[in-house]
Design a protein around this motif. Sequence first.
Motif, PDB file in Angstrom:
ATOM      1  N   ALA A  63       0.841  -1.198   0.000  1.00 11.97           N
ATOM      2  CA  ALA A  63       0.000   0.000   0.000  1.00 11.97           C
ATOM      3  C   ALA A  63       0.873   1.244   0.000  1.00 11.97           C
ATOM      4  O   ALA A  63       2.059   1.189   0.325  1.00 11.97           O
ATOM      5  N   GLU A  64       0.262   2.350  -0.360  1.00  8.46           N
ATOM      6  CA  GLU A  64       0.944   3.638  -0.319  1.00  8.46           C
ATOM      7  C   GLU A  64       1.094   4.070   1.144  1.00  8.46           C
ATOM      8  O   GLU A  64       0.164   3.879   1.944  1.00  8.46           O
ATOM      9  N   PRO A  65       2.243   4.664   1.498  1.00 13.03           N
ATOM     10  CA  PRO A  65       2.433   5.124   2.884  1.00 13.03           C
ATOM     11  C   PRO A  65       1.329   6.055   3.376  1.00 13.03           C
ATOM     12  O   PRO A  65       0.930   5.978   4.539  1.00 13.03           O
ATOM     13  N   SER A  66       0.775   6.886   2.496  1.00 15.59           N
ATOM     14  CA  SER A  66      -0.292   7.793   2.935  1.00 15.59           C
ATOM     15  C   SER A  66      -1.535   7.016   3.367  1.00 15.59           C
ATOM     16  O   SER A  66      -2.230   7.410   4.306  1.00 15.59           O
ATOM     17  N   ASN A  67      -1.820   5.892   2.711  1.00 13.11           N
ATOM     18  CA  ASN A  67      -2.958   5.054   3.114  1.00 13.11           C
ATOM     19  C   ASN A  67      -2.670   4.344   4.431  1.00 13.11           C
ATOM     20  O   ASN A  67      -3.571   4.139   5.241  1.00 13.11           O
ATOM     21  N   VAL A  68      -1.428   3.991   4.649  1.00 19.62           N
ATOM     22  CA  VAL A  68      -1.048   3.296   5.879  1.00 19.62           C
ATOM     23  C   VAL A  68      -1.172   4.234   7.071  1.00 19.62           C
ATOM     24  O   VAL A  68      -1.549   3.803   8.164  1.00 19.62           O
ATOM     25  N   THR A  69      -0.918   5.506   6.873  1.00 18.79           N
ATOM     26  CA  THR A  69      -1.055   6.482   7.960  1.00 18.79           C
ATOM     27  C   THR A  69      -2.456   6.436   8.539  1.00 18.79           C
ATOM     28  O   THR A  69      -2.629   6.406   9.767  1.00 18.79           O
ATOM     29  N   ALA A  70      -3.465   6.378   7.692  1.00 15.98           N
ATOM     30  CA  ALA A  70      -4.850   6.334   8.175  1.00 15.98           C
ATOM     31  C   ALA A  70      -5.117   5.031   8.932  1.00 15.98           C
ATOM     32  O   ALA A  70      -5.816   5.039   9.962  1.00 15.98           O
ATOM     33  N   ILE A  71      -4.576   3.937   8.457  1.00 12.57           N
ATOM     34  CA  ILE A  71      -4.755   2.644   9.134  1.00 12.57           C
ATOM     35  C   ILE A  71      -4.113   2.688  10.518  1.00 12.57           C
ATOM     36  O   ILE A  71      -4.719   2.281  11.511  1.00 12.57           O
ATOM     37  N   ILE A  72      -2.886   3.209  10.585  1.00 11.46           N
ATOM     38  CA  ILE A  72      -2.176   3.296  11.867  1.00 11.46           C
ATOM     39  C   ILE A  72      -2.884   4.268  12.801  1.00 11.46           C
ATOM     40  O   ILE A  72      -2.982   4.020  14.009  1.00 11.46           O
ATOM     41  N   ASP A  73      -3.412   5.363  12.257  1.00 12.14           N
ATOM     42  CA  ASP A  73      -4.179   6.313  13.078  1.00 12.14           C
ATOM     43  C   ASP A  73      -5.339   5.604  13.778  1.00 12.14           C
ATOM     44  O   ASP A  73      -5.573   5.810  14.979  1.00 12.14           O
ATOM     45  N   ARG A  74      -6.064   4.751  13.040  1.00 11.54           N
ATOM     46  CA  ARG A  74      -7.206   4.044  13.630  1.00 11.54           C
ATOM     47  C   ARG A  74      -6.747   3.054  14.697  1.00 11.54           C
ATOM     48  O   ARG A  74      -7.376   2.927  15.747  1.00 11.54           O
ATOM     49  N   LEU A  75      -5.653   2.336  14.415  1.00  9.37           N
ATOM     50  CA  LEU A  75      -5.126   1.389  15.410  1.00  9.37           C
ATOM     51  C   LEU A  75      -4.639   2.123  16.653  1.00  9.37           C
ATOM     52  O   LEU A  75      -4.839   1.652  17.780  1.00  9.37           O
ATOM     53  N   GLU A  76      -4.023   3.271  16.444  1.00  7.34           N
ATOM     54  CA  GLU A  76      -3.528   4.062  17.572  1.00  7.34           C
ATOM     55  C   GLU A  76      -4.697   4.593  18.403  1.00  7.34           C
ATOM     56  O   GLU A  76      -4.646   4.567  19.642  1.00  7.34           O
ATOM     57  N   ALA A  77      -5.763   5.030  17.748  1.00  7.82           N
ATOM     58  CA  ALA A  77      -6.934   5.535  18.463  1.00  7.82           C
ATOM     59  C   ALA A  77      -7.578   4.443  19.325  1.00  7.82           C
ATOM     60  O   ALA A  77      -8.163   4.738  20.369  1.00  7.82           O
ATOM     61  N   ARG A  78      -7.408   3.200  18.913  1.00  8.14           N
ATOM     62  CA  ARG A  78      -7.955   2.074  19.686  1.00  8.14           C
ATOM     63  C   ARG A  78      -6.978   1.575  20.745  1.00  8.14           C
ATOM     64  O   ARG A  78      -7.272   0.636  21.472  1.00  8.14           O
ATOM     65  N   GLY A  79      -5.789   2.178  20.810  1.00 10.26           N
ATOM     66  CA  GLY A  79      -4.806   1.788  21.814  1.00 10.26           C
ATOM     67  C   GLY A  79      -4.060   0.503  21.481  1.00 10.26           C
ATOM     68  O   GLY A  79      -3.468  -0.111  22.370  1.00 10.26           O
ATOM     69  N   LEU A  80      -4.054   0.127  20.194  1.00  9.26           N
ATOM     70  CA  LEU A  80      -3.403  -1.126  19.797  1.00  9.26           C
ATOM     71  C   LEU A  80      -1.963  -0.936  19.329  1.00  9.26           C
ATOM     72  O   LEU A  80      -1.175  -1.883  19.348  1.00  9.26           O
ATOM     73  N   VAL A  81      -1.628   0.273  18.877  1.00  7.20           N
ATOM     74  CA  VAL A  81      -0.248   0.594  18.480  1.00  7.20           C
ATOM     75  C   VAL A  81       0.108   1.970  19.000  1.00  7.20           C
ATOM     76  O   VAL A  81      -0.767   2.763  19.361  1.00  7.20           O
ATOM     77  N   GLU A  82       1.390   2.219  19.009  1.00  7.87           N
ATOM     78  CA  GLU A  82       1.885   3.560  19.352  1.00  7.87           C
ATOM     79  C   GLU A  82       2.995   3.907  18.384  1.00  7.87           C
ATOM     80  O   GLU A  82       3.663   3.038  17.839  1.00  7.87           O
ATOM     81  N   ARG A  83       3.165   5.205  18.185  1.00 11.00           N
ATOM     82  CA  ARG A  83       4.279   5.694  17.373  1.00 11.00           C
ATOM     83  C   ARG A  83       5.361   6.153  18.329  1.00 11.00           C
ATOM     84  O   ARG A  83       5.073   6.762  19.350  1.00 11.00           O
ATOM     85  N   ARG A  84       6.599   5.854  17.946  1.00  9.20           N
ATOM     86  CA  ARG A  84       7.726   6.315  18.763  1.00  9.20           C
ATOM     87  C   ARG A  84       8.905   6.630  17.851  1.00  9.20           C
ATOM     88  O   ARG A  84       9.017   6.066  16.762  1.00  9.20           O
ATOM     89  N   PRO A  85       9.787   7.528  18.286  1.00 12.02           N
ATOM     90  CA  PRO A  85      10.948   7.843  17.449  1.00 12.02           C
ATOM     91  C   PRO A  85      11.898   6.649  17.375  1.00 12.02           C
ATOM     92  O   PRO A  85      12.043   5.887  18.329  1.00 12.02           O
ATOM     93  N   ASP A  86      12.526   6.510  16.224  1.00 14.66           N
ATOM     94  CA  ASP A  86      13.547   5.478  16.037  1.00 14.66           C
ATOM     95  C   ASP A  86      14.815   5.960  16.729  1.00 14.66           C
ATOM     96  O   ASP A  86      15.332   7.032  16.416  1.00 14.66           O
TER      97      ASP A  86
END
Length: 140
Positions: A63-86
């Motif tokens: 998938a395109e990274p821009s589409n993945v951002t929306a998927i990750i946003d939804r997972l993050e809103a549900r508390g299933l993933v988090e973003r962190r700096p590398d």
Amino acid sequence: MPPTPSDELARQVTGLFAAINRRYAQESEAAAGTHELTPLQAKALLAAEQPVPMRRIAEHLHAEPSNVTAIIDRLEARGLVERRPDPGDRRVKLVAATPAGRTVVTDLRTRMPFAGSPLAPLSEDQRESLRELLQLILEG
């Protein structure tokens, strides 16, 4: 004109591709649905079991990274993933499953024995042969 044996074989092989795809999709959809996830969200969560750059999740999902951002946003809103700096490159954001996300990952893997490892019945040599044959089909 009756189909030739070669035509019949092609039909059978194409039918097997469709059956494999259907089984994979049905199992993935059912497992994801138990957690009110789409199959793509479940696949992204599985890919983020260990911290991974968003770019790698996009590659995993084809998938395109821009589409993945929306998927990750939804997972993050549900508390299933988090973003962190590398830690190796502060410009890169890693996506990682939270403890709740890892619990869902474990359940998804249990509910998806075929989709999780569709090539399990094949030996390493058979997998390599299959890959080579599929590459020939795509290149042809």
